[in-house]
Design a protein around this motif. Structure first.
Motif, mmCIF file in Angstrom:
data_model
loop_
_atom_site.group_PDB
_atom_site.id
_atom_site.type_symbol
_atom_site.label_atom_id
_atom_site.label_comp_id
_atom_site.label_asym_id
_atom_site.label_seq_id
_atom_site.Cartn_x
_atom_site.Cartn_y
_atom_site.Cartn_z
ATOM 1 N N SER A 212 13.782 14.654 7.357
ATOM 2 C CA SER A 212 12.662 15.571 7.143
ATOM 3 C C SER A 212 11.817 14.811 6.157
ATOM 4 O O SER A 212 10.739 14.884 6.210
ATOM 5 N N THR A 213 12.498 14.137 5.058
ATOM 6 C CA THR A 213 11.541 13.607 3.913
ATOM 7 C C THR A 213 10.799 12.149 4.729
ATOM 8 O O THR A 213 9.551 12.074 4.424
ATOM 9 N N ARG A 214 11.497 11.553 5.396
ATOM 10 C CA ARG A 214 10.911 10.378 6.143
ATOM 11 C C ARG A 214 9.925 10.904 6.982
ATOM 12 O O ARG A 214 8.719 10.096 7.137
ATOM 13 N N ALA A 215 10.000 11.773 7.906
ATOM 14 C CA ALA A 215 9.047 12.405 8.683
ATOM 15 C C ALA A 215 7.847 13.008 7.959
ATOM 16 O O ALA A 215 6.875 12.728 8.324
ATOM 17 N N ALA A 216 8.152 13.616 7.067
ATOM 18 C CA ALA A 216 6.783 14.032 6.252
ATOM 19 C C ALA A 216 5.839 12.729 5.582
ATOM 20 O O ALA A 216 4.940 12.889 5.275
ATOM 21 N N ALA A 217 6.861 11.676 5.462
ATOM 22 C CA ALA A 217 5.991 10.384 4.652
ATOM 23 C C ALA A 217 5.493 9.630 6.042
ATOM 24 O O ALA A 217 4.788 8.812 5.849
ATOM 25 N N ALA A 218 5.700 10.236 7.060
ATOM 26 C CA ALA A 218 5.416 9.192 8.461
ATOM 27 C C ALA A 218 3.978 8.862 8.493
ATOM 28 O O ALA A 218 3.361 7.747 9.090
ATOM 29 N N MET A 219 3.047 9.856 7.980
ATOM 30 C CA MET A 219 1.587 9.643 8.045
ATOM 31 C C MET A 219 1.103 8.531 7.114
ATOM 32 O O MET A 219 0.447 7.746 7.728
ATOM 33 N N GLU A 220 1.732 8.474 6.086
ATOM 34 C CA GLU A 220 1.347 7.317 5.173
ATOM 35 C C GLU A 220 1.367 5.997 5.686
ATOM 36 O O GLU A 220 1.084 5.050 5.431
ATOM 37 N N PHE A 221 3.040 5.878 6.405
ATOM 38 C CA PHE A 221 3.504 4.486 6.884
ATOM 39 C C PHE A 221 2.943 4.286 8.135
ATOM 40 O O PHE A 221 3.357 3.299 8.738
ATOM 41 N N GLY A 222 2.025 5.128 8.927
ATOM 42 C CA GLY A 222 1.818 4.784 10.295
ATOM 43 C C GLY A 222 2.865 4.936 11.229
ATOM 44 O O GLY A 222 2.977 4.211 12.353
ATOM 45 N N GLY A 223 3.731 5.783 10.924
ATOM 46 C CA GLY A 223 5.011 6.106 11.997
ATOM 47 C C GLY A 223 6.328 6.029 11.391
ATOM 48 O O GLY A 223 6.379 5.583 10.243
ATOM 49 N N LEU A 224 7.104 7.105 11.803
ATOM 50 C CA LEU A 224 8.380 7.307 11.284
ATOM 51 C C LEU A 224 9.233 5.796 11.152
ATOM 52 O O LEU A 224 10.047 5.639 10.159
ATOM 53 N N VAL A 225 9.140 5.086 12.210
ATOM 54 C CA VAL A 225 9.851 3.897 12.165
ATOM 55 C C VAL A 225 9.706 2.762 10.993
ATOM 56 O O VAL A 225 10.540 2.150 10.789
ATOM 57 N N GLN A 226 8.121 3.199 10.412
ATOM 58 C CA GLN A 226 8.038 2.143 9.438
ATOM 59 C C GLN A 226 8.365 2.746 7.898
ATOM 60 O O GLN A 226 8.451 2.120 7.114
ATOM 61 N N VAL A 227 8.872 3.972 7.831
ATOM 62 C CA VAL A 227 9.259 4.584 6.668
ATOM 63 C C VAL A 227 10.764 3.939 6.204
ATOM 64 O O VAL A 227 11.595 4.043 7.089
ATOM 65 N N PRO A 228 10.863 3.653 5.097
ATOM 66 C CA PRO A 228 12.241 3.108 4.455
ATOM 67 C C PRO A 228 13.159 4.012 4.583
ATOM 68 O O PRO A 228 12.638 5.372 4.464
ATOM 69 N N ARG A 229 14.560 3.747 4.692
ATOM 70 C CA ARG A 229 15.609 4.615 4.783
ATOM 71 C C ARG A 229 16.008 5.040 3.585
ATOM 72 O O ARG A 229 16.852 5.992 3.323
ATOM 73 N N ILE B 72 1.034 -1.261 0.063
ATOM 74 C CA ILE B 72 0.095 0.061 0.021
ATOM 75 C C ILE B 72 0.774 1.110 0.163
ATOM 76 O O ILE B 72 0.399 2.248 -0.323
ATOM 77 N N HIS B 73 2.100 1.408 0.247
ATOM 78 C CA HIS B 73 2.966 2.295 0.278
ATOM 79 C C HIS B 73 3.775 2.511 -1.138
ATOM 80 O O HIS B 73 4.385 3.455 -1.163
ATOM 81 N N SER B 74 3.747 1.525 -1.955
ATOM 82 C CA SER B 74 4.230 1.457 -3.319
ATOM 83 C C SER B 74 4.125 2.341 -4.124
ATOM 84 O O SER B 74 2.872 2.745 -4.255
#
Length: 649
Positions: free
Chosen positions: A190-207, A105-107
């Motif tokens: 900052s890019t990962r933080a901006a995407a955190a909403m879509e991923f359900g949290g910062l830790v879930q966002v790919p690096r 769903i994040h692809s």
């Protein structure tokens, strides 16, 4: 409607032939993202049709994220209603997270299929995206091959871009070189933080991510960059008016011979022609423009309004204002008084008082009020002090929570809640809990094995919704709103289980319309921060606006005023504010305690964004900043202030 479309702004310095060019990239400013997106979609459609006439393929470079969604929606509409064919289109997307399965769903593969490819007649063999599953050992060759495919079909005819809050285009983060090729990169925090909403949290966002480089982007024959909302304003100004620098990769576009920025008014708010238009060209000095100019001059010079001099006006490009309005001191007095009149401790109107210079009417003395809250905490975060004042001053306050807010609850928080309910029922042998326990059991079993890419089941969403509903009730109890005045609207558009919501529908509008008719309010408060045109706040407002449009002919609506508040990230500009409600130190603390009722949104909230502070901290800084600004302009000093703008229908 297009608000402004000057491609370039030039200020003549008085030295013949040596003008100062503020905007180094042609920039078109539209009133809103919908009108802007329609213009971009028309340009793409015209290009596709022209290529069809020539018997050639149309090679498009496409972007993902929230900015191009409305462009894609308009292209889909043209395909369905106007016969626009995509059979000759070949597309290459900018980027993809790594690693990333294409059906996640994040692809971005899935995003493009859902937003465009599956809705038009583009052949499946004609669209390409970087492969997020490619083994790391083959990545370099994959990136080379990707660029070779673009070159093999003649290069990009048109490249659509968005822009990140740090200036990235594609995933070319600050530090990227102008000659950078397609490659694997490490994402900026900052890019990962901006995407955190879509991923359900910062830790879930790919690096990491695979991105087309700056060099292949600049090789496109035509480039259009989109930007919406005030959060992009600073980086847009840097890209358009600032130096070319690797710290703002979008600034590299200044070197392209055929590039245009398409932005809305909020994203343009920091550009010179928008922020200080009198420094660029002659302006119409109406009251709003004068108010904007005087407050900005006061802030720039760090002088209270009443201390501004004629020389201050002359030295800063406002001599024509003096010529029109007379002495600077008279202008100062007028604007000072206007700002003074926005301040009130009586947001519902002060009974038995002269209201000719107050922002709200004194009658009726006891008003019916609806506070619309897009999520179950926007009311207390954004206008908690005003909320409390309205209740304390005897108004009939209704709170309408427009959505369940369930996607903002972390999984471990839901598990904690489930364990409590199930253990309580078992310990006390509560009868008739079979159905309830099954819901909680099924939710728990799903969460125990949930994958990052999976959407919450209806049972899990039910549990998370209950958590947020209970917190909202606790806040209302704390403020003093009776249970009968708490309305959970659960608007259907929100209940998709993902950040990507359904389009607003007739049922959503009717829910709002029904409540307004039942309450017949004298005041409506609603969220007015529309930074993301696809965000929940904007969609919730669209439903309110549509409902008011249907009801405005009713007699009770003639006595209804609508006030807009902002969220936890930004405040209205000082010249826009029409009502400012001051708070004492004790009231600030009470608002903080009200925010604390939302326990699921504390300590690592799911949608933290690029600000690591909790919501109460953001809200207090914003409210104290507004009060400080009034103080610096020379008005009364308060601990904090909440600000509102009136929307007139």
């Amino acid at each position: 409607m297009q608000a402004a479309d000057n491609a370039e702004v030039v200020l003549n310095t008085g030295s013949i032939g040596q003008p100062i060019t503020y905007e180094k990239i042609p920039t078109h400013i539209y009133a809103d993202s919908k009108a802007a997106s329609s213009a971009v979609a028309r340009e793409i459609a015209d290009l596709i049709r022209q290529k069809q006439k020539e018997g050639k393929p149309c090679v498009l470079g496409l972007a993902t994220g929230s900015s191009p969604k409305t462009v894609y929606a308009e292209l889909v509409r043209m395909h369905r209603e106007e016969g626009l064919s995509f059979k000759n289109v070949i597309s290459f997307n900018l980027d993809e997270y790594y690693p990333m399965e294409p059906d996640s769903i994040h692809s971005y593969h899935r995003f493009m299929k859902e937003q465009l490819f599956d809705l038009v007649d583009i052949p499946k063999e004609n669209y390409f995206l970087p492969d997020g599953t490619i083994p790391s050992a083959l990545l370099q060759e994959h990136c080379r091959t990707y660029e070779n495919k673009i070159n093999a079909v003649g290069g990009l005819d048109f490249q659509l871009l968005g822009i990140g809050g740090n200036g990235h285009v594609g995933f070319n983060e600050p530090g990227a070189l102008i000659n950078a090729r397609t490659r694997l990169i490490t994402l900026d925090h900052s890019t990962r933080a901006a995407a955190a909403m879509e991923f359900g949290g910062l830790v879930q966002v790919p690096r990491k991510a695979i991105t087309m480089g700056i060099a292949p982007i600049l090789s496109a024959r035509r480039i259009v960059l989109l930007a919406w909302g005030e959060r992009k304003a600073a980086v847009i100004r840097g890209a358009v008016e600032g130096p070319v620098t690797e710290r703002n990769p979008a600034s590299y576009l200044q070197a392209h011979p055929n590039v245009t920025f398409i932005i809305d008014e909020r994203a343009a708010s920091e550009l010179t022609r928008m922020k200080t238009p009198w420094a660029v060209d002659s302006v119409t000095w109406d009251n709003q423009m004068i108010k904007k100019a005087v407050t900005q001059l006061s802030q720039m010079l760090k002088k209270p309004i009443l201390k501004l001099t004629d020389k201050d006006y002359n030295d800063n490009g406002m001599s024509d204002l003096l010529a029109q309005s007379g002495a600077g001191y008279e202008i100062n007095i007028d604007i000072f008084n206007q700002l003074q009149h926005t301040i009130t401790g009586w947001p519902g109107g002060k009974p038995d008082a002269d209201d000719s210079n107050r922002p709200e009417r004194k009658l009726p003395a006891h008003k019916r009020v609806i506070i619309f809250s897009p999520h179950p905490d926007d009311d207390i975060i954004s206008m908690g002090g005003t909320f409390q004042r309205l209740v304390d001053q005897g108004h009939e306050v209704h709170v309408a929570y427009q959505t369940s807010g369930n996607i903002a609850v972390a999984d471990d928080e839901a598990l904690r809640f489930i364990d409590f309910v199930v253990d309580f029922n078992e310990r006390f042998a509560i009868e008739n809990t079979t159905i309830t326990n099954k819901i909680f059991h099924d939710a728990k079993e799903f969460l125990k094995t949930k994958k990052d890419s999976e959407v919450d089941t209806p049972e899990v969403r039910h549990v998370k919704g209950l958590i947020r509903r209970g917190e909202a009730k606790a806040t209302c109890r704390f403020v003093g709103v009776p249970n009968g005045n708490i309305h959970f609207l659960d608007m259907p558009f929100y209940e998709s289980g993902t950040v990507q919501k359904k389009p607003i529908g007739e049922e959503d509008i009717k829910i709002i319309e029904k409540l307004i008719q039942e309450v017949k309010p004298h005041q409506i408060y609603a969220a007015g921060d529309f930074a993301d045109p696809h965000g929940t706040h904007k969609v919730c407002w669209d439903a309110i606006e549509a409902a008011i449009g249907r009801l405005k002919h009713k007699n009770f609506m003639k006595d209804c005023w609508v006030w807009l508040y902002r969220g936890a990230w930004a405040e209205w500009d000082i010249h826009e504010i029409e009502m400012a409600v001051p708070m004492s130190p004790d009231q600030v603390l009470k608002k903080r305690m009200g925010i604390f009722k939302h326990q699921s949104q504390k300590d690592g909230v799911v949608f933290q964004g690029d600000d690591s502070r909790e919501f109460w901290q953001r809200a207090e800084e914003r409210n104290q900043g507004t009060a400080l600004l009034y103080d610096q302009l020379g008005l009364s000093e308060y601990e904090a202030m909440e600000a509102f703008v009136r929307w007139r229908f």
